[in-house]
Design an enzyme around this catalytic site. Structure first.
Site, PDB file in Angstrom:
ATOM      1  N   ASP A  14      -2.839  -7.453  13.250  1.00 48.17           N
ATOM      2  CA  ASP A  14      -3.750  -6.291  13.238  1.00 48.17           C
ATOM      3  C   ASP A  14      -5.041  -6.609  13.661  1.00 48.17           C
ATOM      4  O   ASP A  14      -5.661  -7.758  13.381  1.00 48.17           O
ATOM      5  CB  ASP A  14      -3.775  -5.985  11.420  1.00 48.17           C
ATOM      6  CG  ASP A  14      -4.396  -4.609  11.112  1.00 48.17           C
ATOM      7  OD1 ASP A  14      -5.304  -4.360  11.929  1.00 48.17           O
ATOM      8  OD2 ASP A  14      -4.353  -4.160   9.996  1.00 48.17           O
ATOM      9  N   HIS A  16      -8.171  -4.499  13.326  1.00 50.18           N
ATOM     10  CA  HIS A  16      -8.923  -3.591  12.749  1.00 50.18           C
ATOM     11  C   HIS A  16     -10.214  -4.500  12.276  1.00 50.18           C
ATOM     12  O   HIS A  16     -10.157  -5.054  11.158  1.00 50.18           O
ATOM     13  CB  HIS A  16      -8.286  -2.883  11.670  1.00 50.18           C
ATOM     14  CG  HIS A  16      -7.583  -1.777  12.384  1.00 50.18           C
ATOM     15  ND1 HIS A  16      -6.082  -2.007  12.143  1.00 50.18           N
ATOM     16  CD2 HIS A  16      -7.893  -0.368  12.708  1.00 50.18           C
ATOM     17  CE1 HIS A  16      -5.615  -1.005  12.815  1.00 50.18           C
ATOM     18  NE2 HIS A  16      -6.261  -0.259  13.062  1.00 50.18           N
TER      19      HIS A  16
END
Length: 143
Positions: A14, A16
């Site tokens: 991930d 983000h």
């Protein structure tokens, strides 16, 4: 009073970063010593940072839906690394799709997480829970 140390990061594949930076800022402003390991972080990075800094808690963030896969076994690895009983928190879009949140919470508790936050949880909630769980008090009592 010594600041409590938190290891913060985004687990797995991930990337983000924005939410991670917001969490870092808010937790730092709330008086915590935040060790932010960033994004794309394997479990070992969280654990190594917690060992190196004698952290009080590990906060795992995941927004791409694979948190359940990425988090499996982290409690056992913490225990093996000498972090038995460290406070483990997880939040974000930690599973794919709209699943029954009670069932999601049950599965993450079984993995050893102390606090499991659904999407949209306010940072104030997390800060309150951290203060409560870590026994942070003021002259007026628990914050």
């Amino acid at each position: 009073m010594t600041k409590k140390t938190l290891v913060l990061g985004v687990i797995g594949s991930d990337c983000h970063a924005v939410g991670n930076k917001i969490l870092d800022y808010a937790l730092t402003e709330a008086g915590f010593n935040v060790i932010n390991i960033g994004v794309l972080s394997p479990q070992e990075d969280f654990i190594n940072a917690a060992v190196e800094t004698n952290a009080d808690a590990i906060i795992v963030s995941s927004l791409y839906g694979q948190g359940e896969i990425d988090c499996r076994g982290i409690r056992e690895k913490c225990d093996e690394a000498g972090l038995k009983g460290i406070l483990l928190l997880v939040g974000g879009n930690i599973v794919v799709g709209k699943q029954n949140w009670q069932q999601v919470t049950k599965r993450f508790r079984a993995m050893g997480f102390d606090r499991i936050y659904p999407p949209g949880t306010s940072i104030e909630t997390t800060i309150h829970d951290l203060r409560e769980d870590l026994g942070i008090t003021t002259l007026l009592g628990v914050i």
